[in-house]
Design a protein around this motif. Sequence first.
Motif, short mmCIF file in Angstrom:
data_model
loop_
_atom_site.label_atom_id
_atom_site.label_comp_id
_atom_site.label_asym_id
_atom_site.label_seq_id
_atom_site.Cartn_x
_atom_site.Cartn_y
_atom_site.Cartn_z
N ASP A 236 0.84 -1.21 0.00
CA ASP A 236 0.00 0.00 0.00
C ASP A 236 0.87 1.25 0.00
OD1 ASP A 236 -2.62 1.49 0.49
OD2 ASP A 236 -1.49 2.05 2.28
N GLN A 237 1.90 1.27 0.83
CA GLN A 237 2.80 2.43 0.88
C GLN A 237 3.55 2.59 -0.44
OE1 GLN A 237 2.80 4.59 3.63
NE2 GLN A 237 1.02 3.26 4.01
N HIS A 238 3.95 1.47 -1.03
CA HIS A 238 4.63 1.51 -2.33
C HIS A 238 3.70 2.08 -3.40
CE1 HIS A 238 7.18 0.71 -5.60
NE2 HIS A 238 6.97 -0.57 -5.78
N GLY A 239 2.43 1.70 -3.33
CA GLY A 239 1.45 2.23 -4.29
C GLY A 239 1.28 3.73 -4.15
N LEU A 240 1.27 4.24 -2.92
CA LEU A 240 1.15 5.68 -2.71
C LEU A 240 2.38 6.41 -3.25
CD1 LEU A 240 -0.36 5.76 0.90
CD2 LEU A 240 -1.56 5.93 -1.29
N ASN A 241 3.56 5.81 -3.08
CA ASN A 241 4.78 6.40 -3.64
C ASN A 241 4.73 6.42 -5.16
OD1 ASN A 241 7.77 5.56 -4.73
ND2 ASN A 241 7.88 7.11 -3.13
N THR A 242 4.23 5.34 -5.75
CA THR A 242 4.10 5.27 -7.21
C THR A 242 3.10 6.30 -7.71
OG1 THR A 242 4.59 2.90 -7.14
CG2 THR A 242 3.61 3.74 -9.16
N LEU A 243 2.03 6.50 -6.97
CA LEU A 243 1.03 7.52 -7.34
C LEU A 243 1.66 8.90 -7.39
CD1 LEU A 243 -1.92 8.34 -7.85
CD2 LEU A 243 -2.21 8.47 -5.37
N GLU A 244 2.58 9.16 -6.47
CA GLU A 244 3.23 10.47 -6.43
C GLU A 244 4.21 10.66 -7.57
OE1 GLU A 244 6.19 13.08 -3.47
OE2 GLU A 244 5.33 11.16 -2.80
N HIS A 245 4.98 9.64 -7.91
CA HIS A 245 6.06 9.80 -8.87
C HIS A 245 5.76 9.24 -10.26
CE1 HIS A 245 8.90 11.26 -5.84
NE2 HIS A 245 8.40 10.35 -5.02
N GLN A 246 4.84 8.29 -10.37
CA GLN A 246 4.49 7.70 -11.66
C GLN A 246 2.97 7.55 -11.76
OE1 GLN A 246 7.24 4.25 -11.00
NE2 GLN A 246 7.93 4.69 -13.08
N PRO A 247 2.26 8.66 -11.78
CA PRO A 247 0.79 8.58 -11.76
C PRO A 247 0.19 7.83 -12.95
CG PRO A 247 1.54 10.81 -12.27
CD PRO A 247 2.74 10.04 -11.83
N GLN A 248 0.86 7.89 -14.11
CA GLN A 248 0.33 7.18 -15.27
C GLN A 248 0.36 5.68 -15.09
OE1 GLN A 248 3.08 8.91 -15.00
NE2 GLN A 248 4.60 8.49 -16.61
N LYS A 249 1.34 5.18 -14.32
CA LYS A 249 1.39 3.75 -14.03
C LYS A 249 0.20 3.35 -13.15
CE LYS A 249 5.33 1.78 -12.90
NZ LYS A 249 6.51 1.28 -12.14
#
Length: 452
Positions: A236-249
Amino acid sequence: MDPLILSRIQFAANISFHILFPSITIALGWVLLFFKWRYNRTGDTAWMRAYFTWVKIFALSFAMGVVSGITMSFQFGTNWPGYMETVGNIAGPLLAYEVLTAFFLEAVFLGIMLFGFSRVSNGVHTLATFLVAFGTTLSAFWILALNSWMQTPTGFEMRDGVAHAVDWWAIVFNPSFPYRLIHMLLASGLTVSFLIAGFSALRFLAGDRSDSMWRALRTGVFAGAILIPVQIFVGDQHGLNTLEHQPQKVAAMEANWETRANVPLVLFAIPDEKARENRFELAIPNGASLILRHSTDGIVPGLNDYPGNHPPVFPVFWGFRIMVGVGVMMLVVSWTAGFFLWRRQTLPKPLALLMVPMALSGWVAVLAGWYTTEIGRQPWLVTGVLKTADAVGPVAGGQVAFTLAVYLVLYAVLLLAYLSVLYYLAMKAAKDGDTSPLPAVLDTPLSQPAQN
């Protein structure tokens, strides 16, 4: 035959085969150290019998990982010369650090761990086991530092189209690295936990009731039961980080087309990129907003904000769901098995039968997660720096197709052989139980060196 597509498939095939084995050795080294520590503390030889069974599997997995890793590295020069030409100043040193520290550490002490039972003291052998386990984790550290930098690059500057390092600390500890490292280490732990549990369940079904089987079975089941909730939180935390830096993913993972609030969590759909919509969608209202923004009216990015600059939706969407689905199965199976082992000290036969194929569930989850991560970076090879199409080499499509076919056949044979050896070792362990002879080191006091 498009060389770009074929080269991507070939590299995917190579890395898919390769990652199967580090996903075992990273955590299995620490499990071996746990077995050895339990023997040192209790003097119970059942722990060492478990050690001797699994050290063989570690050695086999290590060898397979080394060979497939060498093959994979060749492709940087043959299929993807643009990668090293553009970011080699960063990728080269990180790969060299992995070889000079982790690989040498593993290679030097692996021999003592495998063949030093009766040649060195018990303390030295335990130390060798620790250093090998540490080496596998250090290897993961460097490889994931590079991969994370490719996802979220920092600490560099471009000069004449070439990346140059300006801050190695920022390069290594880039924004996604801590999440990616912990996520992968836990994934390896779960892979090994279910491999040990399934392997032991196969021995149980073959009639083995030895102490060493029960020790390994409980270790695998309880480790899996503990790690999977932790992995869910870290994911879940990794997903939030991805949302911040790679929103298209993240938008591709959720198959969300429009940036909006109150986004549903899509459980099932067939994403249609041409029509920019999902077909046969089954969703939970506001679910994606709740998970990603921790609010039912949270705004989630949409794919239409990234025309021509977002990954292919179908494989990312389904790769993520396969990973999560396998994780839910791991939770249910490990907690159920843990209940029976804790309360009834045995396993029901139907549960043992289920645990045997679950031995490979970690591989499925790792591959699904890896595809989600790597395909989700497209069309970039290094996000914002180098596109995949700009790195491919001038190799004819026919040549790539031929080598791809050879790789696929070879890997299929090797994988079948590997699984056959695992089955053989399980049946041999079930047959021998706790009757097989042990190395001479076990006949000496723990603090004294054994004699040849």
